[in-house]
Enzyme design. Structure first.
Site, PDB file in Angstrom:
ATOM      1  N   HIS A  65       0.827  -1.204   0.000  1.00 29.69           N
ATOM      2  CA  HIS A  65       0.000   0.000   0.000  1.00 29.69           C
ATOM      3  C   HIS A  65       0.865   1.259   0.000  1.00 29.69           C
ATOM      4  O   HIS A  65       1.858   1.324   0.725  1.00 29.69           O
ATOM      5  CB  HIS A  65      -0.842   0.063   1.280  1.00 29.69           C
ATOM      6  N   GLU A 199      13.234  15.377  -4.582  1.00 26.43           N
ATOM      7  CA  GLU A 199      12.847  16.141  -5.776  1.00 26.43           C
ATOM      8  C   GLU A 199      13.809  15.864  -6.929  1.00 26.43           C
ATOM      9  O   GLU A 199      13.401  15.774  -8.090  1.00 26.43           O
ATOM     10  CB  GLU A 199      12.790  17.639  -5.448  1.00 26.43           C
ATOM     11  N   ASP A 205       8.164  18.467  -7.908  1.00 21.98           N
ATOM     12  CA  ASP A 205       8.293  19.590  -6.974  1.00 21.98           C
ATOM     13  C   ASP A 205       7.278  19.375  -5.864  1.00 21.98           C
ATOM     14  O   ASP A 205       6.085  19.602  -6.054  1.00 21.98           O
ATOM     15  CB  ASP A 205       8.023  20.916  -7.699  1.00 21.98           C
ATOM     16  N   PHE A 206       7.758  18.914  -4.712  1.00 21.29           N
ATOM     17  CA  PHE A 206       6.866  18.650  -3.586  1.00 21.29           C
ATOM     18  C   PHE A 206       6.591  19.931  -2.802  1.00 21.29           C
ATOM     19  O   PHE A 206       7.339  20.902  -2.888  1.00 21.29           O
ATOM     20  CB  PHE A 206       7.485  17.597  -2.651  1.00 21.29           C
ATOM     21  N   GLN A 215       9.306  26.903   1.759  1.00 19.37           N
ATOM     22  CA  GLN A 215       9.505  25.628   1.059  1.00 19.37           C
ATOM     23  C   GLN A 215      11.003  25.304   0.922  1.00 19.37           C
ATOM     24  O   GLN A 215      11.445  24.193   1.219  1.00 19.37           O
ATOM     25  CB  GLN A 215       8.835  25.718  -0.315  1.00 19.37           C
TER      26      GLN A 215
END
Ligand code: MN
Ligand code: MN
Length: 228
Positions: A65, A199, A205-206, A215
């Protein structure tokens, strides 16, 4: 694909999701039994390959999962949604059942300590090792076996207006685990990396809705906080 329980980006050439993302809070938790109703995702477009319950059989890899069953047990519908095969990646049993599970449990522990979490998970690379040895693909080449499985968890105290509460001090944990049987069997914390690292290796791009200054500060750090 946006489902009530999670969102995902599906990759038809890999036969798995690129990533699955979900919110973890006590609102999603209950006493529903694990449904175990692994099945093809009927919402994939016509013409797409659709993994089904038996697609991983005999491969030596678990149906792992991404959004865990245990993160969605407030109703039968919510738990059942985690058994759609679009939420699965081929994971080595030791990774799925021990080290990956260890971090899933840690996230639920943080939830139980008064937090809500935003989680993103997926696999990258090609070539893992399960109980039948190394493999690049399974199911006749339809499903790519990732070489690594990654996850990012943003941990916030329970509250409202979540995006605006994320600061440079918010705890963000990123992990990157090899998809093999030698993966450390006790301690997920050894696999922490920066979001910037993920990334680079995934090309995504998280945390892209977080203001860029915050960020950047969050993404360059590798978590070294408590692991229990
Ligand atoms: Mn699992
Ligand atoms: Mn980013």
């Amino acid at each position: 694909m946006e489902k009530p329980q999670y969102a995902l980006s599906y990759n038809n050439s890999k036969g798995t999701a690129n990533w699955v993302s979900w919110h973890l809070s006590t609102a999603w938790k209950g006493n529903t039994e694990r449904q175990d109703d692994f099945r093809a995702d009927p919402d994939l477009p016509a013409g797409f390959y659709k993994a089904n319950s038996g697609s991983y059989s005999g491969s030596g890899f678990d149906r792992g999962h991404l959004c865990p069953s245990d993160d969605r047990d407030s109703s039968i519908a919510d738990n059942s949604a985690t058994f759609l095969m679009t939420n699965m990646i081929p994971q080595s049993p030791n990774l799925n059942r021990i080290t990956w599970l260890g971090f899933e449990s840690f996230c639920r522990d943080k939830m139980n300590q008064g937090n809500e979490l935003y989680i993103i998970a997926g696999g990258y690379g090609q070539g893992g090792e399960g109980t039948s040895g190394p493999a690049n693909t399974i199911d006749g080449g339809n499903i790519t076996v990732p070489s690594h499985c990654w996850k990012i968890a943003v941990i916030l105290p329970v509250g409202g207006n979540d995006l605006n509460r994320i600061t440079t001090d918010t705890r963000v944990i990123a992990i990157d685990m090899p998809n093999n049987q030698e993966v450390n069997q006790t301690f997920w914390g050894d696999y922490r990396v920066s979001v910037d690292f993920l990334e680079i290796v995934t090309g995504f791009d998280f945390l892209s809705k977080v203001p860029v200054g915050i960020q950047d500060a969050l993404e360059e750090k590798t978590d070294n906080g408590p692991t229990q």
